[in-house]
Design an enzyme around this catalytic site. Structure first.
Site, short mmCIF file in Angstrom:
data_model
loop_
_atom_site.label_atom_id
_atom_site.label_comp_id
_atom_site.label_asym_id
_atom_site.label_seq_id
_atom_site.Cartn_x
_atom_site.Cartn_y
_atom_site.Cartn_z
CG HIS A 83 -0.21 0.06 2.53
ND1 HIS A 83 -0.01 -1.08 3.29
CD2 HIS A 83 0.39 1.07 3.19
CE1 HIS A 83 0.68 -0.76 4.37
NE2 HIS A 83 0.95 0.55 4.33
C1 T46 Z 1 2.81 0.81 6.97
C2 T46 Z 1 3.61 -0.41 7.21
C3 T46 Z 1 5.08 -0.13 7.33
C4 T46 Z 1 -4.28 -0.82 13.65
O1 T46 Z 1 -5.37 -1.13 14.18
N1 T46 Z 1 -3.63 0.30 14.04
C5 T46 Z 1 -2.44 0.68 13.49
O2 T46 Z 1 -1.88 1.71 13.88
C6 T46 Z 1 -1.89 -0.13 12.45
C7 T46 Z 1 -0.58 0.26 11.76
C8 T46 Z 1 -2.55 -1.26 12.05
N2 T46 Z 1 -3.73 -1.61 12.65
C9 T46 Z 1 -4.42 -2.86 12.27
C10 T46 Z 1 -5.02 -2.86 10.88
C11 T46 Z 1 -4.91 -4.32 10.45
O3 T46 Z 1 -6.05 -5.00 10.95
O4 T46 Z 1 -3.43 -3.91 12.27
C12 T46 Z 1 -3.69 -4.85 11.22
C13 T46 Z 1 -2.47 -5.01 10.33
O5 T46 Z 1 -2.21 -3.78 9.62
P1 T46 Z 1 -1.67 -3.75 8.12
O6 T46 Z 1 -2.20 -4.89 7.38
O7 T46 Z 1 -1.94 -2.36 7.57
O8 T46 Z 1 -0.10 -3.94 8.35
P2 T46 Z 1 1.07 -3.77 7.28
O9 T46 Z 1 2.23 -4.46 7.87
O10 T46 Z 1 0.65 -4.16 5.93
O11 T46 Z 1 1.35 -2.18 7.24
C14 T46 Z 1 1.78 -1.49 8.37
C15 T46 Z 1 1.04 -0.15 8.50
O12 T46 Z 1 -0.37 -0.40 8.49
C16 T46 Z 1 1.36 0.79 7.37
O13 T46 Z 1 0.93 2.08 7.70
O14 T46 Z 1 3.26 1.74 6.33
O15 T46 Z 1 3.18 -1.21 8.31
#
Ligand code: T46
Length: 138
Positions: A49
């Site tokens: 993303h």
């Molecule tokens: C990024 C990269 C480096 C939350 O509830 N609060 C939060 O602050 C974050 C970051 C995530 N979440 C929840 C949302 C999803 O249900 O945690 C779960 C996993 O998040 P996500 O799939 O977005 O994780 P990544 O590793 O793909 O991305 C993350 C960050 O979301 C993003 O901002 O830049 O790490």
């Protein structure tokens, strides 16, 4: 590409190492949120993303991880394996994180609270928006 490596100071003594991160000196935004990612299996790739406005600094405080940062015009693969350095990622940059070592802990400092609307998860949509964004930036 609006990314850069940031080096943090390190205090070394016979008791071990300490790395302080002071917002005013080293981080180019006000830190509103901190989160960390760990226990990621080696074959897992995360991210896929871009953010519209969010700025972040990624620090691998333990182990190693690779980060792909990409715009419609260029891409880089960056190895994070030093707790003394952070990768700043500005707005409108596609990112993927991969090859987490078993002991990897990826600490992230973020400029905003968690906002689902700030994510662009569709690459084609990102590409169109990024081309417009980067045109306006010139
Ligand atoms: C990024 C990269 C480096 C939350 O509830 N609060 C939060 O602050 C974050 C970051 C995530 N979440 C929840 C949302 C999803 O249900 O945690 C779960 C996993 O998040 P996500 O799939 O977005 O994780 P990544 O590793 O793909 O991305 C993350 C960050 O979301 C993003 O901002 O830049 O790490």
């Amino acid at each position: 590409m609006n990314i850069k490596m940031i080096e943090f100071p390190k205090h070394i003594d016979k008791y071990g190492n300490l790395v302080p991160i002071e917002e005013k000196d080293t981080i180019p935004f006000k830190i509103k949120r901190v989160y960390y990612i760990y226990d990621v299996e080696q074959n897992v790739r995360r991210g896929f993303h871009s953010h519209i406005e969010l700025e972040q600094v990624l620090i691998c405080v333990s182990g190693s991880v690779k980060i792909l940062v990409k715009t419609p015009y260029e891409e880089k693969n960056i190895l994070l394996n030093n707790p003394q350095e952070g990768l700043y990622i500005g707005p409108m940059i596609w990112r993927e994180m991969y090859e987490f070592s078993e002991d990897a802990v990826l600490l992230v400092l973020a400029s905003e609270h968690y906002k689902v609307e700030d994510y662009i998860r569709d690459y084609d949509k990102y590409e169109k928006m990024a081309i417009d964004y980067l045109k306006e930036e010139k």
